[in-house]
Scaffold this active site. Structure first.
Site, short mmCIF file in Angstrom:
data_model
loop_
_atom_site.label_atom_id
_atom_site.label_comp_id
_atom_site.label_asym_id
_atom_site.label_seq_id
_atom_site.Cartn_x
_atom_site.Cartn_y
_atom_site.Cartn_z
N TRP A 186 8.50 39.63 3.67
CA TRP A 186 7.28 40.30 3.21
C TRP A 186 6.43 40.59 4.44
O TRP A 186 6.21 39.71 5.28
CB TRP A 186 6.48 39.43 2.24
CG TRP A 186 5.13 40.06 1.96
CD1 TRP A 186 4.88 41.12 1.14
CD2 TRP A 186 3.87 39.71 2.55
NE1 TRP A 186 3.55 41.46 1.16
CE2 TRP A 186 2.90 40.61 2.03
CE3 TRP A 186 3.47 38.74 3.46
CZ2 TRP A 186 1.56 40.55 2.40
CZ3 TRP A 186 2.13 38.68 3.84
CH2 TRP A 186 1.19 39.57 3.29
N GLU A 211 10.33 42.04 -0.35
CA GLU A 211 9.22 41.86 -1.28
C GLU A 211 8.17 42.96 -1.13
O GLU A 211 7.56 43.12 -0.07
CB GLU A 211 8.58 40.50 -1.02
CG GLU A 211 7.38 40.18 -1.88
CD GLU A 211 6.83 38.78 -1.60
OE1 GLU A 211 5.81 38.43 -2.21
OE2 GLU A 211 7.42 38.05 -0.76
N LYS A 265 4.61 45.16 -2.56
CA LYS A 265 3.26 44.82 -3.00
C LYS A 265 2.49 46.09 -3.32
O LYS A 265 2.69 47.13 -2.67
CB LYS A 265 2.53 44.03 -1.91
CG LYS A 265 1.26 43.34 -2.38
CD LYS A 265 0.76 42.34 -1.35
CE LYS A 265 -0.42 41.55 -1.91
NZ LYS A 265 -0.88 40.50 -0.97
N ASP A 320 7.10 39.63 -6.83
CA ASP A 320 6.02 38.63 -6.89
C ASP A 320 5.13 39.01 -8.07
O ASP A 320 4.64 40.14 -8.15
CB ASP A 320 5.23 38.63 -5.58
CG ASP A 320 4.19 37.53 -5.53
OD1 ASP A 320 3.35 37.46 -6.45
OD2 ASP A 320 4.20 36.74 -4.56
N HIS A 330 1.80 40.84 -7.42
CA HIS A 330 1.76 42.03 -6.58
C HIS A 330 1.74 43.35 -7.32
O HIS A 330 1.96 44.40 -6.74
CB HIS A 330 2.95 42.02 -5.61
CG HIS A 330 2.82 41.00 -4.53
ND1 HIS A 330 3.70 40.93 -3.46
CD2 HIS A 330 1.91 40.01 -4.33
CE1 HIS A 330 3.34 39.94 -2.66
NE2 HIS A 330 2.26 39.37 -3.17
N HIS A 345 8.92 35.52 -7.03
CA HIS A 345 7.84 34.66 -6.58
C HIS A 345 6.89 34.54 -7.76
O HIS A 345 6.15 35.47 -8.07
CB HIS A 345 7.13 35.23 -5.35
CG HIS A 345 7.83 34.92 -4.07
ND1 HIS A 345 7.33 35.26 -2.83
CD2 HIS A 345 8.98 34.25 -3.83
CE1 HIS A 345 8.14 34.83 -1.89
NE2 HIS A 345 9.16 34.22 -2.47
N ASP A 396 -4.17 39.75 -6.76
CA ASP A 396 -3.17 38.82 -6.23
C ASP A 396 -3.84 37.58 -5.66
O ASP A 396 -3.91 37.38 -4.45
CB ASP A 396 -2.35 39.53 -5.14
CG ASP A 396 -1.29 38.63 -4.53
OD1 ASP A 396 -0.73 37.79 -5.27
OD2 ASP A 396 -1.03 38.76 -3.33
N ASP A 400 -3.09 34.33 -6.40
CA ASP A 400 -2.19 33.19 -6.21
C ASP A 400 -2.69 31.90 -6.84
O ASP A 400 -2.66 30.83 -6.23
CB ASP A 400 -1.91 32.97 -4.72
CG ASP A 400 -1.02 34.05 -4.13
OD1 ASP A 400 0.14 34.14 -4.56
OD2 ASP A 400 -1.48 34.81 -3.27
N ASP A 450 5.17 30.70 -5.80
CA ASP A 450 4.35 31.18 -4.69
C ASP A 450 2.89 31.19 -5.11
O ASP A 450 2.40 32.16 -5.68
CB ASP A 450 4.80 32.58 -4.25
CG ASP A 450 4.02 33.07 -3.03
OD1 ASP A 450 3.31 32.26 -2.42
OD2 ASP A 450 4.15 34.25 -2.69
#
Length: 419
Positions: A186, A227, A229, A260, A263, A287, A295, A297, A327
């Site tokens: 990424w 990955e 985004k 992810d 993302h 992820h 995003d 997390d 993640d």
């Protein structure tokens, strides 16, 4: 929780599911074969050991200052061991390049497999596999928001060398531990404001990535994943490595595409992506994260989005082509608890997907019997999957219910709060 009560509840649940054609023993056995890849960076707020005082850059930030963050390899590996002891099943651990353990001062383009021997020794002791991530952020060579797609050749060359070395490290993991190591790429490259030229950066990225993966490496040991985004902080207007870019790159290079969950646009259903890509692609790396408005997390919880993702993989029988990694990073709560909450939530969602008469539901759907389909899927929501989950935990010798949190509190008192 009382062992007799766990068993009694499970037997009742077993009978209840059997009445609709679902074998709970089969679901328990299947869940045991699905490893999660636990991300190490939750334990130290993504600082690592190569440049622990380096400011986080590349659109990455961690909020909170809960006491007890790991600052040494032994602290981080010890915290991971504690978390793994509270998560049922056999799993893997994801590392970033910045978690190399070496007495020598090294930069990212100088790393060697032996700089990760500490982690291989620990993984053998814990009986876990290791996955790899090149670290393309939080570094002075992230210049003007660019790494592999930079217009500056010296910048690109630095990161290309780092990418090559990350592959050799992942290969080392695979050889030493006897299972394939997924090496994820990424990069944060992009522009904050509207660019004039959207094509050239992507052409540079293609060339850089092709140079990184040029040397053949036996996929028995490692495979690359790429990955995408939607956007990142500081690169809101243009992301070089978009979803479409890496989707196509993975397809044309016969590699994995990393999805992810944080993302994408908030209105997108990530679970819909799986069945659109997997008929054509080699496989996926997930992820699993929890975006709140963007995003961000957050620690994974068993919300609707997670249930849909895991259910989709189960219903379409795509677990064998999918690597499931976590993640997220939250420093406002106990970091070990964050690992356990996220991992157990993901496993619960998988189990919930498995505890359904999937073939019967597909037959109803194909026959146009949408009434039965809706009635059954609604009834399943109140079926006693929790009793099956408790039995799964008990068989794997991990705490049942909330009992795991007592162990975390003891660990806080005796270990993390003393740091």
């Amino acid at each position: 929780m009382n062992e007799a009560n766990i068993k009694a509840s499970y037997e009742l649940a077993k009978d209840r599911y059997a009445a609709i054609g679902v074998d709970t023993e089969e679901a328990i056995a299947k869940l045991a074969t699905v490893p999660l890849s636990i991300h190490c960076w939750q334990g130290d707020d993504i600082h690592g050991f190569l440049f622990p005082n380096q400011e986080l850059t590349g659109g990455i930030g961690v909020s909170g200052n809960f006491p007890g963050a790991a600052t040494t390899p032994d602290e981080l590996s010890g915290d991971l061991s504690k978390a793994l002891s509270l998560i049922p099943g056999s799993h893997k651990v994801q590392l970033h390049a910045i978690y190399a353990v070496t007495d020598k001062k090294k930069d990212l383009d100088e790393l060697e497999p032996e700089d990760f021997s500490y982690w291989v020794d620990w993984a053998k002791q814990e009986k876990v596999g290791l996955d790899m991530n090149g670290t393309f952020f939080s570094h002075p060579m992230l210049k003007n928001g660019f790494t592999l797609a930079s217009p500056d050749k010296d910048t690109r060359d630095f990161w290309i060398e780092h990418g090559k070395r990350s592959r050799k490290i992942a290969e080392y993991f695979g050889k030493e531990l006897g299972q394939q190591s997924v090496n994820n790429f990424w990069i944060p490259d992009g522009y904050k404001d509207n660019p004039i030229d959207k094509l050239s950066p992507r052409m540079r990225l293609i060339k850089s990535l092709d140079k990184i993966i040029k040397e053949p490496i036996d996929e028995k040991y490692t495979i690359e994943a790429f990955e995408g985004k939607l956007f990142g902080t500081g690169v809101e207007s243009y992301t070089v490595g978009s979803h479409e870019f890496y989707d196509n790159y993975a397809l044309t290079r016969n590699k994995l595409w990393t999805i992810d969950a944080g993302h994408f646009h908030p209105t997108e259903d990530v679970s819909d992506k799986f069945s659109a890509f997997l008929p054509f692609g080699k496989g996926l790396m997930l992820h699993v994260s929890r975006p709140v408005r963007w995003d961000s997390d957050h620690v994974v919880i068993m919300d609707d989005a997670l249930i849909r993702m895991m259910r989709s993989l189960v219903r379409d029988d795509q677990l064998s082509k999918t690597n499931i990694g976590l993640d997220f990073f939250d420093a406002t709560i106990d970091r070990i608890a964050a690992w356990v909450i996220g991992a157990r939530a993901t496993q619960k969602a998988l189990l919930m997907g498995m505890l359904a008469p999937i073939e019967q539901l597909k037959e109803d759907e194909n026959a146009g019997d949408f009434t039965d389909r809706l009635a059954m899927t609604e009834e399943l929501k109140s079926y006693p999957f929790g009793a099956v989950w408790d039995e799964f935990c008990a068989r794997n010798n991990v705490p049942v219910g909330s009992d795991w949190f007592n162990e975390v509190k003891d660990y806080e008192k005796n270990v993390t709060f003393k740091r």
